[in-house]
Scaffold this active site. Structure first.
Site, short mmCIF file in Angstrom:
data_model
loop_
_atom_site.label_atom_id
_atom_site.label_comp_id
_atom_site.label_asym_id
_atom_site.label_seq_id
_atom_site.Cartn_x
_atom_site.Cartn_y
_atom_site.Cartn_z
N LEU A 55 0.87 -1.18 0.00
CA LEU A 55 0.00 0.00 0.00
C LEU A 55 0.91 1.22 0.00
CD1 LEU A 55 -3.24 0.92 1.68
CD2 LEU A 55 -1.32 2.46 1.99
N GLY B 6 -0.11 8.68 -1.57
CA GLY B 6 0.34 9.78 -2.43
C GLY B 6 0.84 9.32 -3.79
N CYS B 7 0.00 8.57 -4.52
CA CYS B 7 0.42 8.00 -5.80
C CYS B 7 -0.04 8.80 -7.02
CB CYS B 7 -0.09 6.57 -5.93
SG CYS B 7 0.59 5.48 -4.69
N SER B 8 -0.61 9.97 -6.82
CA SER B 8 -1.10 10.73 -7.98
C SER B 8 0.03 11.27 -8.85
CB SER B 8 -1.97 11.90 -7.51
OG SER B 8 -1.21 12.73 -6.65
N GLY C 276 4.74 12.24 -8.79
CA GLY C 276 6.02 12.18 -8.10
C GLY C 276 6.47 10.76 -7.77
N ILE C 277 7.11 10.64 -6.62
CA ILE C 277 7.75 9.38 -6.24
C ILE C 277 6.72 8.25 -6.05
CG2 ILE C 277 9.03 8.30 -4.31
CD1 ILE C 277 10.59 11.06 -4.17
N GLY C 278 5.56 8.57 -5.49
CA GLY C 278 4.52 7.54 -5.29
C GLY C 278 4.06 6.95 -6.60
N SER D 175 13.67 12.13 4.73
CA SER D 175 14.65 12.93 4.00
C SER D 175 15.90 13.11 4.86
CB SER D 175 14.06 14.30 3.67
OG SER D 175 15.07 15.13 3.12
N TYR E 55 9.86 22.02 6.90
CA TYR E 55 9.79 20.67 6.31
C TYR E 55 10.81 19.75 6.99
CZ TYR E 55 10.66 17.09 2.69
OH TYR E 55 10.85 15.92 2.00
N1 NAP Z 1 11.53 15.08 -4.23
C1 NAP Z 1 12.55 15.08 -3.38
O1 NAP Z 1 13.67 15.58 -3.69
C2 NAP Z 1 12.43 14.41 -2.05
C3 NAP Z 1 13.58 14.33 -1.24
C4 NAP Z 1 13.50 13.71 -0.01
C5 NAP Z 1 12.29 13.18 0.40
N2 NAP Z 1 11.17 13.28 -0.39
C6 NAP Z 1 9.94 12.69 0.11
O2 NAP Z 1 9.42 11.81 -0.87
C7 NAP Z 1 7.98 11.74 -0.74
C8 NAP Z 1 7.32 12.04 -2.07
O3 NAP Z 1 7.74 13.33 -2.49
P1 NAP Z 1 7.55 13.86 -3.98
O4 NAP Z 1 8.79 14.56 -4.33
O5 NAP Z 1 7.01 12.79 -4.84
O6 NAP Z 1 6.43 14.98 -3.71
P2 NAP Z 1 5.31 15.58 -4.71
O7 NAP Z 1 5.78 15.47 -6.10
O8 NAP Z 1 4.99 16.92 -4.15
O9 NAP Z 1 4.08 14.59 -4.50
C9 NAP Z 1 3.47 14.52 -3.24
C10 NAP Z 1 2.41 13.46 -3.26
O10 NAP Z 1 1.82 13.42 -1.95
C11 NAP Z 1 0.41 13.50 -2.11
N3 NAP Z 1 -0.26 14.08 -0.96
C12 NAP Z 1 -0.04 15.26 -0.34
N4 NAP Z 1 -0.92 15.43 0.65
C13 NAP Z 1 -1.72 14.34 0.66
C14 NAP Z 1 -2.81 13.92 1.46
N5 NAP Z 1 -3.30 14.68 2.43
N6 NAP Z 1 -3.37 12.71 1.20
C15 NAP Z 1 -2.91 11.94 0.21
N7 NAP Z 1 -1.89 12.28 -0.60
C16 NAP Z 1 -1.31 13.48 -0.37
C17 NAP Z 1 0.23 14.37 -3.36
O11 NAP Z 1 -1.10 14.21 -3.83
P3 NAP Z 1 -1.94 15.39 -4.60
O12 NAP Z 1 -1.57 15.25 -6.05
O13 NAP Z 1 -3.35 15.06 -4.28
O14 NAP Z 1 -1.48 16.70 -4.00
C18 NAP Z 1 1.30 13.76 -4.26
O15 NAP Z 1 0.85 12.55 -4.83
C19 NAP Z 1 7.62 12.74 0.35
O16 NAP Z 1 7.53 12.07 1.59
C20 NAP Z 1 8.82 13.68 0.37
O17 NAP Z 1 8.96 14.35 1.59
C21 NAP Z 1 11.21 13.89 -1.60
#
Ligand code: NAP
Length: 238
Positions: A10, A13-15, A17-19, A146, A162
């Site tokens: 499971l 946050g799969c819409s 980015g990383i998910g 992170s 953050y």
């Molecule tokens: N990118 C990086 O460089 C980086 C580095 C270190 C750690 N991380 C971690 O990696 C993870 C994913 O980050 P990302 O870069 O993929 O971020 P992202 O591109 O901003 O995507 C965030 C995801 O989280 C979802 N989300 C936010 N609030 C939510 C809620 N209340 N319920 C359900 N889904 C929700 C968003 O859905 P919506 O589309 O509905 O908003 C989106 O699918 C996070 O934990 C982030 O802190 C990222």
């Protein structure tokens, strides 16, 4: 039909980015059964489009990690899907950030929301999904964190609100492990990745980061549990 010969996942946050990329890469193997969750499945076009090429199994369900009712509803749906197989991997990936801020400039009221999504939600998810995780073979919880939340990382003054939530998530992971040594629980840093959150300057592509993340999660070592590890499978000092 009962799930046999597949690991159940499971992911929150799969819409995008990383998910989304994690779901895509895991679906390359028939041995994976993915429950990909997002706030609004009807608008998750990219996620829905993965169905056509999936070798593994994909089920998409609604889950807003800011909404307790939505979380409780998801447990019922997921229990019905996985049955006695339980949940091998619970991946708490969804997170948010505020404007890039500093300790002396950050919006304190907005920070409460960041804390709710980034720390309280993974904590509650682990509580309500524990019976399903306990029942599974892999018994693994991954809190996507992170290195910015590690004191020794030396990133300086920015990303304050953050980073502090990720430090708290790291401690949550440590506490979860201390209480339940029988569960594999790690916090995992995917590196700095080109996503909406990571921005265009990030050195890692989604494909590179998530390939590492998949490899790490599927080859976790006993010594990783309760620790912060990165997508290269290195233990990051707190
Ligand atoms: N990118 C990086 O460089 C980086 C580095 C270190 C750690 N991380 C971690 O990696 C993870 C994913 O980050 P990302 O870069 O993929 O971020 P992202 O591109 O901003 O995507 C965030 C995801 O989280 C979802 N989300 C936010 N609030 C939510 C809620 N209340 N319920 C359900 N889904 C929700 C968003 O859905 P919506 O589309 O509905 O908003 C989106 O699918 C996070 O934990 C982030 O802190 C990222």
């Amino acid at each position: 039909m009962a799930i046999t010969n597949q690991y159940t996942w499971l992911i929150t946050g799969c819409s995008r980015g990383i998910g989304l990329e994690l779901t895509k890469q895991l679906l390359e193997l028939p041995s994976n059964f993915i429950i990909a969750t997002c706030r609004d499945p009807s608008k998750a076009t990219a996620l829905n489009s993965l169905k056509s090429s999936a070798k593994g199994t994909l089920q998409i369900i609604r889950l807003d990690v800011d909404d307790r009712e939505s979380m409780m509803q998801s447990v019922e749906e997921v229990s019905a899907i996985v049955g006695e197989k339980g949940l091998d991997y619970l991946i708490n990936n969804a997170a948010i950030n505020q404007e890039i801020d500093t300790a002396f400039t950050m919006n304190i009221d907005g920070w409460a929301q960041v804390f709710k999504t980034n720390v309280a939600a993974p904590a509650f998810m682990a509580q309500i999904y524990l019976p399903l995780v306990e029942r599974s073979e892999k018994k693994t919880i991954v809190n996507v964190s992170s290195s910015l939340g590690a004191f020794g990382y030396g990133f300086g003054e920015t990303w304050a609100s953050y980073a502090i939530t990720k430090t708290a998530l790291n401690m949550l992971t440590y506490k979860q492990k201390a209480e339940r040594p029988d569960i594999n629980v790690v916090c995992l840093c995917p590196g700095w990745v080109k996503t909406d959150m990571g921005g265009d300057d990030a050195p890692l592509t989604l494909t590179e980061s998530v390939a590492g993340v998949v490899k790490v999660i599927t080859s976790l070592r006993p010594e990783d549990s309760g620790r912060l590890i990165n997508y290269r499978h290195e233990i990051v000092p707190w």
